[in-house]
Design a protein around this motif. Structure first.
Motif, PDB file in Angstrom:
ATOM      1  N   VAL A 491       9.049  -0.572  19.758  1.00 25.01           N
ATOM      2  CA  VAL A 491       9.266  -0.637  18.126  1.00 25.01           C
ATOM      3  C   VAL A 491       7.799  -0.153  17.907  1.00 25.01           C
ATOM      4  CG1 VAL A 491      10.885  -2.692  18.130  1.00 25.01           C
ATOM      5  CG2 VAL A 491       8.378  -2.976  18.424  1.00 25.01           C
ATOM      6  N   PRO A 492       7.681   0.433  16.613  1.00 24.48           N
ATOM      7  CA  PRO A 492       6.272   0.991  16.221  1.00 24.48           C
ATOM      8  C   PRO A 492       5.445  -0.206  15.787  1.00 24.48           C
ATOM      9  CG  PRO A 492       8.156   1.573  14.652  1.00 24.48           C
ATOM     10  CD  PRO A 492       8.733   0.707  15.590  1.00 24.48           C
ATOM     11  N   ASN A 493       3.952   0.532  16.188  1.00 27.01           N
ATOM     12  CA  ASN A 493       2.940  -0.473  15.924  1.00 27.01           C
ATOM     13  C   ASN A 493       2.784  -0.606  14.174  1.00 27.01           C
ATOM     14  OD1 ASN A 493       1.383   0.969  18.621  1.00 27.01           O
ATOM     15  ND2 ASN A 493       2.615  -0.397  18.787  1.00 27.01           N
ATOM     16  N   VAL A 494       2.080  -1.769  13.802  1.00 27.27           N
ATOM     17  CA  VAL A 494       2.206  -1.870  12.528  1.00 27.27           C
ATOM     18  C   VAL A 494       0.480  -2.080  12.202  1.00 27.27           C
ATOM     19  CG1 VAL A 494       2.917  -3.494  10.875  1.00 27.27           C
ATOM     20  CG2 VAL A 494       4.321  -2.832  12.512  1.00 27.27           C
ATOM     21  N   TYR A 495       0.279  -1.318  10.932  1.00 24.64           N
ATOM     22  CA  TYR A 495      -0.873  -1.384  10.433  1.00 24.64           C
ATOM     23  C   TYR A 495      -0.944  -1.840   8.847  1.00 24.64           C
ATOM     24  CZ  TYR A 495      -2.185   1.855  13.958  1.00 24.64           C
ATOM     25  OH  TYR A 495      -2.394   2.531  15.106  1.00 24.64           O
ATOM     26  N   THR A 496      -1.827  -2.509   8.266  1.00 29.37           N
ATOM     27  CA  THR A 496      -1.555  -2.734   6.882  1.00 29.37           C
ATOM     28  C   THR A 496      -2.241  -1.581   5.996  1.00 29.37           C
ATOM     29  OG1 THR A 496      -2.874  -5.099   7.303  1.00 29.37           O
ATOM     30  CG2 THR A 496      -3.332  -4.176   5.139  1.00 29.37           C
ATOM     31  N   ASP A 497      -1.646  -1.339   5.009  1.00 28.98           N
ATOM     32  CA  ASP A 497      -1.850  -0.183   4.232  1.00 28.98           C
ATOM     33  C   ASP A 497      -2.814  -0.201   3.304  1.00 28.98           C
ATOM     34  OD1 ASP A 497      -1.746   1.960   2.423  1.00 28.98           O
ATOM     35  OD2 ASP A 497       0.611   1.820   2.363  1.00 28.98           O
ATOM     36  N   ILE A 498      -4.223   0.181   3.669  1.00 26.18           N
ATOM     37  CA  ILE A 498      -5.313  -0.065   2.632  1.00 26.18           C
ATOM     38  C   ILE A 498      -5.098   0.325   1.270  1.00 26.18           C
ATOM     39  CG2 ILE A 498      -7.729   0.475   2.337  1.00 26.18           C
ATOM     40  CD1 ILE A 498      -7.712   0.797   5.473  1.00 26.18           C
ATOM     41  N   SER A 499      -4.245   1.520   1.127  1.00 25.40           N
ATOM     42  CA  SER A 499      -4.219   1.967  -0.430  1.00 25.40           C
ATOM     43  C   SER A 499      -3.589   0.882  -1.299  1.00 25.40           C
ATOM     44  CB  SER A 499      -3.205   3.114  -0.233  1.00 25.40           C
ATOM     45  OG  SER A 499      -2.224   2.867  -0.100  1.00 25.40           O
ATOM     46  N   LYS A 500      -2.925  -0.143  -0.772  1.00 28.71           N
ATOM     47  CA  LYS A 500      -2.061  -0.958  -1.598  1.00 28.71           C
ATOM     48  C   LYS A 500      -3.134  -2.362  -1.839  1.00 28.71           C
ATOM     49  CE  LYS A 500       1.779   1.000  -1.264  1.00 28.71           C
ATOM     50  NZ  LYS A 500       1.472   2.167  -0.416  1.00 28.71           N
ATOM     51  N   TYR A 501      -4.286  -2.291  -1.431  1.00 29.70           N
ATOM     52  CA  TYR A 501      -5.226  -3.070  -1.705  1.00 29.70           C
ATOM     53  C   TYR A 501      -6.618  -2.679  -2.397  1.00 29.70           C
ATOM     54  CZ  TYR A 501      -2.010  -5.516   1.268  1.00 29.70           C
ATOM     55  OH  TYR A 501      -0.737  -6.361   1.779  1.00 29.70           O
ATOM     56  N   GLN A 503      -7.545  -2.097  -5.348  1.00 26.54           N
ATOM     57  CA  GLN A 503      -8.244  -2.770  -6.471  1.00 26.54           C
ATOM     58  C   GLN A 503      -8.897  -3.995  -6.223  1.00 26.54           C
ATOM     59  OE1 GLN A 503      -5.133  -3.934  -9.680  1.00 26.54           O
ATOM     60  NE2 GLN A 503      -6.686  -4.955 -10.884  1.00 26.54           N
ATOM     61  N   TRP A 504      -8.264  -4.876  -5.191  1.00 27.63           N
ATOM     62  CA  TRP A 504      -8.737  -6.012  -4.566  1.00 27.63           C
ATOM     63  C   TRP A 504     -10.138  -5.794  -3.970  1.00 27.63           C
ATOM     64  CZ3 TRP A 504      -9.292  -7.475   0.819  1.00 27.63           C
ATOM     65  CH2 TRP A 504      -9.657  -8.640   0.994  1.00 27.63           C
ATOM     66  N   ILE A 505     -10.275  -4.732  -3.132  1.00 22.97           N
ATOM     67  CA  ILE A 505     -11.286  -4.274  -2.389  1.00 22.97           C
ATOM     68  C   ILE A 505     -12.518  -3.782  -3.435  1.00 22.97           C
ATOM     69  CG2 ILE A 505     -12.354  -2.583  -0.874  1.00 22.97           C
ATOM     70  CD1 ILE A 505      -9.688  -2.419   0.911  1.00 22.97           C
ATOM     71  N   ASN A 506     -12.250  -3.094  -4.303  1.00 24.11           N
ATOM     72  CA  ASN A 506     -13.027  -2.564  -5.381  1.00 24.11           C
ATOM     73  C   ASN A 506     -13.704  -3.652  -6.122  1.00 24.11           C
ATOM     74  OD1 ASN A 506     -12.702   0.160  -4.271  1.00 24.11           O
ATOM     75  ND2 ASN A 506     -11.159   0.546  -5.966  1.00 24.11           N
ATOM     76  N   ASN A 507     -12.831  -4.645  -6.547  1.00 26.78           N
ATOM     77  CA  ASN A 507     -13.337  -5.627  -7.252  1.00 26.78           C
ATOM     78  C   ASN A 507     -14.557  -6.409  -6.573  1.00 26.78           C
ATOM     79  OD1 ASN A 507     -11.741  -5.169  -9.589  1.00 26.78           O
ATOM     80  ND2 ASN A 507     -10.014  -6.774  -8.939  1.00 26.78           N
TER      81      ASN A 507
END
Length: 516
Positions: A491-501, A503-507
């Motif tokens: 099965v594929p390896n899974v990463y968190t998609d940074i682009s979806k977060y 706004q949270w990171i920038n705040n």
């Protein structure tokens, strides 16, 4: 070396006439009636020993050093602990944080399981605790307890004092850089108030939440202490607390948080699928990769606890590291930057001031597996240390079969030991629909799949918290994989998609504090 540092720290405390616990309320006021109903008197053999506070109907949070002398009961529901109508409840057992050694060395936190539940009535309430650090310098907070008053006599009535949050760098300097990690400084510095006016184990309350636990102070001049008072930062222990609160037993493992019935059922099915597949819900190995070239990937960070390397991470600002939320479970205390070789003797670890885990994160495998680490100081950028850019929009714009890379200090083969040198491997982006089909029901949203499917490379050969890098941009964070067949996972390896977060990171980057 670790033992030597502990010895040096305690020696400094002794030299400074430091008491490594707090037991006084001075220049505070009697707590108003019908306030702070979460406060608990932790008692040993019928005598008040420490403060504490109810965080659920049958759990009290207090300081680990309050375990000596061994407490046997708590008093709840009354601000006067000598009143004739006090309610006493026996302590069933205590859960001391596993790494706690002694007061002054950090990790000063303990849960007390009560023998019966306390109903939320007018006289008794619980107080919420934070999922992440969310307070600011000079913010006004409160500390309370049944400790000594100005006349050096213990008070029967609960007393409360207002204190201000103190900048962590100012605090470290005042303490001669001897403070342990995961603490908060408030009061007791340039003021007549603080938890030198508090009570060991009691809460530091900011905006209605218990953010800290009274730990230790400098007691040579209690009315006007010359160093800030120290509290345990509760947000840094959120993962550890979740387990005993849910399973009603002392444990170290992180458990899935509360959820609705359908959500729990979906999670239950997904985690059972993972179990049947022999899935571990974190990535920790580099297999069939190569030693990273010199003067490359200078953004890579080793996230470490007291025992050493636990996770990867990457520098996105001089004092901010991105990693995986599940890396908080290993209680990280500092990071190492500027080297590919972890055994180098000239490394200078940088302490973690606080971490901000994404608020909706509950457990690895359920998504939202992303966390920011705020460092205690800015690290200068040079030919050994650089930052890596993040995606510029909420869409990573990745293409199927796009070639990217992942790196870490993980294992080189299944069940082998961690490596000393940073290793890197190329992986290809997989189609999201194909990835979802291979993983089945319960697969979380906002993730990227790359490697680990019809290949012998991937972050089954990666390192938890490390970046997935495409075209020089960090687009993903190593999250979880299937480890039953690490050389050739199906099965594929899974990463968190940074682009979806973003706004949270920038705040957080903009405000320098954790945000929801």
């Amino acid at each position: 070396m670790f033992i030597l540092k502990k010895f040096q720290h305690l020696l400094v405390l002794t030299f400074l006439c430091q008491t490594v616990h707090a037991s006084h309320i001075i220049n505070g006021d009697k707590a108003p009636v019908n306030s702070m109903q979460y406060m608990v008197s932790v008692q040993s053999n019928g005598r008040h020993a420490c403060g504490g506070f109810l965080i659920s109907e049958d759990f009290v949070l207090t300081a680990a050093h309050c375990n000596i002398p061994k407490p046997n009961l708590v008093v709840v529901g009354n601000q006067n602990i000598r009143s004739s109508n006090i309610r006493k409840i026996n302590i069933q057992y205590s859960c001391v944080f596993p790494d706690y050694q002694n007061v002054g060395s950090g990790d000063d936190i303990m849960l007390l399981k009560l023998s019966e539940k306390v109903s939320n009535v007018n006289a008794v309430k619980t107080i919420p605790i934070p999922n992440f650090r969310n307070f600011t310098e000079n913010q006004r907070c409160m500390v309370a307890g049944w400790g000594k008053t100005e006349s050096n006599i213990y008070s029967n009535d609960l007393r409360v004092a207002e204190v201000k949050i103190i900048n962590s760098q100012v605090c470290q300097k005042a303490w001669d850089n001897t403070l342990p990690p995961n603490v908060i400084c408030a009061g007791g510095f340039g003021t007549t108030k603080g938890f030198c006016q508090g009570d060991s184990g009691g809460p530091l309350v900011c905006d209605g939440k218990a953010v800290g636990i009274v730990s230790f102070n400098r007691n040579s001049n209690c009315s006007y202490p010359n160093a800030p008072n120290i509290y345990t930062d509760i947000s840094m222990y959120h993962s550890w607390l979740r387990c005993p609160l849910k399973d009603k037993k002392c444990c170290c493992a992180t458990q899935v948080g509360s959820a609705g019935i359908m959500d729990c059922l979906s999670t239950f099915l997904f985690f059972n699928v993972l179990a049947c597949l022999g899935q571990t819900v974190q990535g920790s190995d580099i297999i069939h990769g190569e030693k990273a070239p010199a003067n490359s990937m200078q953004y890579m960070v080793s996230v470490q606890n007291k025992q050493g390397h636990t996770c990867g991470g990457f520098l996105v600002r001089q004092d901010i590291v991105v990693t995986a939320a599940h890396c908080a479970d290993d209680a990280p205390v500092h990071v190492v930057l500027g080297t590919h070789k972890l055994s180098k003797r000239n490394m200078s670890p940088v302490n973690i001031e606080y971490f901000c885990r994404f608020p909706n994160y509950t457990a690895v495998g359920r998504g939202d597996d992303i966390m920011l680490l705020k460092l205690s100081r800015k690290f200068p950028l040079n030919n050994r240390v650089k930052i890596i850019p993040l995606p510029s929009s909420s869409n990573a714009n990745l293409k199927d079969d796009q070639n990217c890379s992942v790196a870490g200090w993980g294992k080189t083969e299944t069940n082998h030991v961690m490596v000393d040198d940073l290793r890197v491997v190329n992986v290809s982006i997989l189609n999201p629909q194909l990835c979802r089909e291979k993983w089945g029901a319960g697969f979380p949203p906002n993730v990227i799949c790359a490697g680990g499917y019809n290949t012998d490379k991937g972050f089954c050969q990666g390192d938890s918290g490390g970046p997935l890098v495409c075209n020089g941009v960090a687009v993903g964070v190593v999250s979880f994989n299937k480890l039953n067949n690490c050389n050739y996972p199906d099965v594929p390896n899974v990463y968190t998609d940074i682009s979806k977060y973003l706004q949270w990171i920038n705040n957080i980057v903009k405000t320098n504090k954790c945000v929801s």
